[in-house]
Motif scaffolding. Structure first.
Motif, mmCIF file in Angstrom:
data_model
loop_
_atom_site.group_PDB
_atom_site.id
_atom_site.type_symbol
_atom_site.label_atom_id
_atom_site.label_comp_id
_atom_site.label_asym_id
_atom_site.label_seq_id
_atom_site.Cartn_x
_atom_site.Cartn_y
_atom_site.Cartn_z
ATOM 1 N N THR A 67 88.919 28.483 95.994
ATOM 2 C CA THR A 67 89.623 29.165 94.909
ATOM 3 C C THR A 67 91.122 29.154 95.135
ATOM 4 O O THR A 67 91.895 29.250 94.194
ATOM 5 C CB THR A 67 89.142 30.620 94.766
ATOM 6 N N GLY A 68 91.563 29.046 96.386
ATOM 7 C CA GLY A 68 92.996 28.992 96.678
ATOM 8 C C GLY A 68 93.640 27.763 96.040
ATOM 9 O O GLY A 68 94.739 27.830 95.508
ATOM 10 N N ARG A 73 97.224 25.387 91.864
ATOM 11 C CA ARG A 73 97.377 24.414 90.782
ATOM 12 C C ARG A 73 97.782 25.118 89.487
ATOM 13 O O ARG A 73 98.646 24.644 88.748
ATOM 14 C CB ARG A 73 96.085 23.650 90.588
ATOM 15 N N PHE A 74 97.180 26.271 89.220
ATOM 16 C CA PHE A 74 97.539 27.035 88.029
ATOM 17 C C PHE A 74 98.996 27.480 88.092
ATOM 18 O O PHE A 74 99.728 27.379 87.108
ATOM 19 C CB PHE A 74 96.620 28.262 87.889
ATOM 20 N N GLY A 79 103.673 28.223 86.340
ATOM 21 C CA GLY A 79 104.678 29.023 87.029
ATOM 22 C C GLY A 79 104.139 30.365 87.463
ATOM 23 O O GLY A 79 103.302 30.982 86.808
ATOM 24 N N ALA A 80 104.613 30.804 88.623
ATOM 25 C CA ALA A 80 104.199 32.123 89.133
ATOM 26 C C ALA A 80 105.024 33.196 88.447
ATOM 27 O O ALA A 80 106.215 33.056 88.247
ATOM 28 C CB ALA A 80 104.413 32.175 90.641
ATOM 29 N N ARG A 81 104.393 34.267 88.080
ATOM 30 C CA ARG A 81 105.109 35.351 87.390
ATOM 31 C C ARG A 81 105.082 36.594 88.195
ATOM 32 O O ARG A 81 104.246 36.912 88.900
ATOM 33 C CB ARG A 81 104.477 35.612 86.028
#
Length: 81
Positions: A67-68, A73-74, A79-81
């Protein structure tokens, strides 16, 4: 029970084709194949693809999903928020 409408219920050997393990139990399944057991009796034989002797969940060999990698990839895509 009404006579004549129910299938015959008797001893049957289920053999796991993946591990070769055989289970003697009772069932309504019928088979043309037979097997001689160590008790000296001959029983109908039903071959099954998978059983508790070879299923990954029962044997403890189940794989864990990565899952990591999906999360990374997501985050790369959106982008990380």
């Amino acid at each position: 029970m009404k006579p004549g409408i129910h299938p015959a219920y008797g001893p049957v050997v289920f053999r796991d084709s993946a591990s070769g393990t055989a289970f003697l139990t009772r069932s309504t399944m019928a088979s043309d194949k037979t097997i001689a057991c160590e008790d000296g009796n001959t029983y109908p034989l039903v071959d099954v693809e998978i059983s508790s002797a070879s299923h990954p969940f029962s044997t403890g060999t189940a794989r864990v999903l990565d899952t990591g990698g999906r999360v990374e990839r997501f985050e790369r895509r959106y982008g990380a928020r």
